[in-house]
Design a protein around this motif. Sequence first.
Motif, mmCIF file in Angstrom:
data_model
loop_
_atom_site.group_PDB
_atom_site.id
_atom_site.type_symbol
_atom_site.label_atom_id
_atom_site.label_comp_id
_atom_site.label_asym_id
_atom_site.label_seq_id
_atom_site.Cartn_x
_atom_site.Cartn_y
_atom_site.Cartn_z
ATOM 1 N N ARG A 199 -5.435 -3.617 18.527
ATOM 2 C CA ARG A 199 -5.627 -2.936 17.422
ATOM 3 C C ARG A 199 -5.460 -4.477 16.142
ATOM 4 N NH1 ARG A 199 -3.946 2.279 19.326
ATOM 5 N NH2 ARG A 199 -5.930 2.997 19.729
ATOM 6 N N ILE A 200 -7.036 -4.837 15.285
ATOM 7 C CA ILE A 200 -6.531 -5.584 14.658
ATOM 8 C C ILE A 200 -6.232 -4.582 13.061
ATOM 9 C CG2 ILE A 200 -7.495 -7.838 13.347
ATOM 10 C CD1 ILE A 200 -5.598 -7.754 16.537
ATOM 11 N N ASP A 201 -5.559 -4.025 12.427
ATOM 12 C CA ASP A 201 -5.371 -3.492 10.754
ATOM 13 C C ASP A 201 -6.289 -4.357 9.822
ATOM 14 O OD1 ASP A 201 -5.039 -1.697 8.864
ATOM 15 O OD2 ASP A 201 -3.161 -1.377 9.799
ATOM 16 N N LEU A 202 -6.944 -4.039 9.144
ATOM 17 C CA LEU A 202 -7.653 -4.920 8.039
ATOM 18 C C LEU A 202 -7.567 -3.710 6.901
ATOM 19 C CD1 LEU A 202 -11.011 -6.385 8.983
ATOM 20 C CD2 LEU A 202 -8.263 -7.153 9.162
ATOM 21 N N HIS A 203 -6.693 -2.682 6.890
ATOM 22 C CA HIS A 203 -6.084 -2.211 5.490
ATOM 23 C C HIS A 203 -4.629 -1.609 6.063
ATOM 24 C CE1 HIS A 203 -7.544 1.176 2.729
ATOM 25 N NE2 HIS A 203 -6.273 0.793 2.627
ATOM 26 N N ALA A 204 -3.797 -2.443 5.757
ATOM 27 C CA ALA A 204 -2.193 -2.111 5.684
ATOM 28 C C ALA A 204 -2.320 -2.922 5.163
ATOM 29 C CB ALA A 204 -1.679 -3.325 7.332
ATOM 30 N N HIS A 205 -0.982 -2.279 3.970
ATOM 31 C CA HIS A 205 0.072 -2.821 2.242
ATOM 32 C C HIS A 205 1.710 -3.054 3.053
ATOM 33 C CE1 HIS A 205 -3.988 -1.390 0.438
ATOM 34 N NE2 HIS A 205 -3.511 -0.429 1.143
ATOM 35 N N PHE A 206 1.934 -4.381 2.333
ATOM 36 C CA PHE A 206 2.766 -4.278 1.906
ATOM 37 C C PHE A 206 3.676 -5.007 0.656
ATOM 38 C CE2 PHE A 206 1.339 -8.839 0.319
ATOM 39 C CZ PHE A 206 1.903 -9.787 0.953
ATOM 40 N N LEU A 207 4.796 -4.478 0.631
ATOM 41 C CA LEU A 207 5.702 -4.609 -0.503
ATOM 42 C C LEU A 207 6.595 -5.179 -0.646
ATOM 43 C CD1 LEU A 207 4.817 -1.333 -0.036
ATOM 44 C CD2 LEU A 207 5.039 -0.863 -2.092
ATOM 45 N N PRO A 208 6.035 -6.605 -1.023
ATOM 46 C CA PRO A 208 7.434 -7.152 -0.866
ATOM 47 C C PRO A 208 9.153 -6.704 -2.054
ATOM 48 C CG PRO A 208 5.835 -8.787 -0.882
ATOM 49 C CD PRO A 208 4.916 -7.718 -1.296
ATOM 50 N N PRO A 209 10.098 -7.667 -1.377
ATOM 51 C CA PRO A 209 10.837 -6.184 -2.118
ATOM 52 C C PRO A 209 10.823 -6.990 -3.793
ATOM 53 C CG PRO A 209 12.079 -8.725 -0.769
ATOM 54 C CD PRO A 209 10.539 -8.502 -0.486
ATOM 55 N N ASP A 210 11.013 -7.875 -4.121
ATOM 56 C CA ASP A 210 10.801 -8.463 -5.534
ATOM 57 C C ASP A 210 9.315 -7.702 -6.184
ATOM 58 O OD1 ASP A 210 12.907 -9.939 -5.139
ATOM 59 O OD2 ASP A 210 11.933 -11.684 -5.755
ATOM 60 N N TYR A 211 8.879 -7.428 -5.101
ATOM 61 C CA TYR A 211 7.359 -6.731 -6.441
ATOM 62 C C TYR A 211 7.378 -5.576 -5.660
ATOM 63 C CZ TYR A 211 2.547 -4.164 -6.165
ATOM 64 O OH TYR A 211 1.645 -3.838 -6.082
ATOM 65 N N ARG A 212 8.043 -4.535 -4.942
ATOM 66 C CA ARG A 212 8.593 -3.338 -4.876
ATOM 67 C C ARG A 212 9.461 -3.365 -6.071
ATOM 68 N NH1 ARG A 212 11.525 0.707 -3.233
ATOM 69 N NH2 ARG A 212 10.659 2.963 -2.990
ATOM 70 N N ALA A 213 10.288 -4.236 -6.396
ATOM 71 C CA ALA A 213 11.012 -3.627 -7.508
ATOM 72 C C ALA A 213 10.676 -3.578 -8.697
ATOM 73 C CB ALA A 213 12.605 -4.880 -7.711
ATOM 74 N N SER A 214 9.922 -4.339 -9.547
ATOM 75 C CA SER A 214 9.353 -4.780 -10.595
ATOM 76 C C SER A 214 8.186 -3.217 -10.574
ATOM 77 C CB SER A 214 8.085 -6.610 -10.722
ATOM 78 O OG SER A 214 7.209 -6.005 -11.075
ATOM 79 N N LEU A 215 7.482 -3.336 -9.513
ATOM 80 C CA LEU A 215 6.963 -2.104 -9.659
ATOM 81 C C LEU A 215 7.560 -0.666 -10.030
ATOM 82 C CD1 LEU A 215 4.710 -1.961 -6.260
ATOM 83 C CD2 LEU A 215 3.511 -1.753 -9.124
ATOM 84 N N LEU A 216 8.584 -0.558 -9.260
ATOM 85 C CA LEU A 216 9.759 0.849 -9.818
ATOM 86 C C LEU A 216 10.223 0.534 -11.631
ATOM 87 C CD1 LEU A 216 11.614 1.168 -6.859
ATOM 88 C CD2 LEU A 216 9.340 2.094 -7.589
ATOM 89 N N GLU A 217 10.111 -0.826 -11.599
ATOM 90 C CA GLU A 217 11.183 -1.230 -13.187
ATOM 91 C C GLU A 217 10.088 -0.903 -14.370
ATOM 92 O OE1 GLU A 217 11.918 -5.406 -15.574
ATOM 93 O OE2 GLU A 217 12.277 -5.447 -13.396
ATOM 94 N N HIS A 218 8.542 -1.027 -14.177
ATOM 95 C CA HIS A 218 7.972 -0.657 -14.564
ATOM 96 C C HIS A 218 6.963 0.355 -14.980
ATOM 97 C CE1 HIS A 218 8.397 -5.108 -15.437
ATOM 98 N NE2 HIS A 218 7.139 -5.130 -16.008
ATOM 99 N N GLY A 219 7.695 1.543 -13.915
ATOM 100 C CA GLY A 219 7.516 2.890 -14.080
ATOM 101 C C GLY A 219 6.337 3.122 -12.397
ATOM 102 N N HIS A 220 5.945 2.926 -11.644
ATOM 103 C CA HIS A 220 4.836 2.995 -10.813
ATOM 104 C C HIS A 220 6.303 3.132 -9.891
ATOM 105 C CE1 HIS A 220 1.946 0.879 -12.514
ATOM 106 N NE2 HIS A 220 2.320 0.193 -13.244
ATOM 107 N N LEU A 221 6.390 4.686 -10.321
ATOM 108 C CA LEU A 221 7.134 5.321 -9.177
ATOM 109 C C LEU A 221 6.578 6.120 -7.994
ATOM 110 C CD1 LEU A 221 10.100 7.041 -11.454
ATOM 111 C CD2 LEU A 221 10.188 4.927 -10.557
ATOM 112 N N THR A 222 4.885 6.012 -8.185
ATOM 113 C CA THR A 222 3.861 6.438 -6.737
ATOM 114 C C THR A 222 2.598 5.509 -7.294
ATOM 115 O OG1 THR A 222 2.564 7.799 -9.104
ATOM 116 C CG2 THR A 222 4.799 9.102 -7.369
ATOM 117 N N ILE A 223 1.943 5.433 -6.450
ATOM 118 C CA ILE A 223 0.759 5.088 -6.414
ATOM 119 C C ILE A 223 -0.042 6.228 -5.446
ATOM 120 C CG2 ILE A 223 -0.313 2.911 -5.395
ATOM 121 C CD1 ILE A 223 1.960 1.947 -6.828
#
Length: 376
Positions: A52-76
């Motif tokens: 299978r080749i998955d064209l709808h798959a996400h990633f959250l690099p560590p600094d990006y995920r930390a930034s999301l949480l820091e800015h209040g994005h506890l849910t997506i």
Amino acid sequence: MTLRPFAGRPTSRRRLLGGSAAALGAAALSTTLPTAQAAPLRRQPPPTGNYRIDLHAHFLPPDYRASLLEHGHLTIGGYPTPQWSPEEALGFMDYYGIQAQALSVSDPGVSYLRGPEANDMARYCNTYAADLFRAHPTRFGAFAVLPMPDIAASITEAIFALDTLRLDGVVLLTAYDGVYLGDPRFEPLMIALNQRNAFVFVHPAAIPADAKPELPLPDFLEEFTFDTTRAATLMMVTGLTQRYPNIRFQLAHAGGTVPFLSHRISVASQTVLGDLWPDNLPKPSVLDIKNQISRFYYDTALSGSPAAMAATLAVTSRDHIVFGSDWPFSAATLPQTGSHDPAPGLSEIFDAEQRMDVEHHNPLRQLPRLADAVSG
């Protein structure tokens, strides 16, 4: 060329398509839709192996995920912001027979930041992705995130990501700051993407709380599908998909509700809305809208069911359907226990050869760099 939204009013999340829905609801025109190409409903064995080749798959690099949480994005989209690592991704892929994933950043992209912070975060995510698929060339590809809604900065990042980093395409959200794809202000970016024959993954964005009904349901359950429909409709009725034929657009989650609403969308210009059509935009016909709908690519993420696939096959051919898992946001529905088939419902519509098309051949035809890496 000068473009303007309908009747000179700004294109917002509520105006164009909210008013259009009322007009379309009054329409009672009869037009025959294409016949569904689905096989009779019966469970058929899927192919085997990691194909299978998955064209709808996400990633959250560590600094990006930390930034999301820091800015209040506890849910997506109402889903708790997940953990992600290359090792976890590879484990998921091996369990579910996924040969490679084309990774993308989900909502909100980097649009929760502005200026240099957004530019730097987009560059960080894109460089991280490029390093990842160089370390694992047969397992990962990536779609570039752009510092939208800054158009100039987004063009710069798109050129760097596609030409220098050699990412496999671009991910765009359905709307930024309440402005949907298809709006004239996105034209310069579309020109740059069209020049590069870009593959563009259109992913839904969360609707601001003051612009949606107060329901006790997370956005990913229903609102995401509606927002994909709004963006796709606006892209068609403003002629964007006609002006930029070199861009291949993938709509998340089997196009939201586009297949189901395809007839209603196609008769838009024949209703009251047609009287408001701007003089400088071609008025689409029923057949034209059908053609545009058929040219989108539709992924199977959270949509690998007989009902969703039958509707999709009614508006496009099988070669425009591509596999998607939506991992890690689908972790609750795809636990690494039990079946190793991530979308067993596909076998009620497709036989093994057809599933190989949808889950392997179709995705790789759109991503030549990844196809070369996988085949090499």
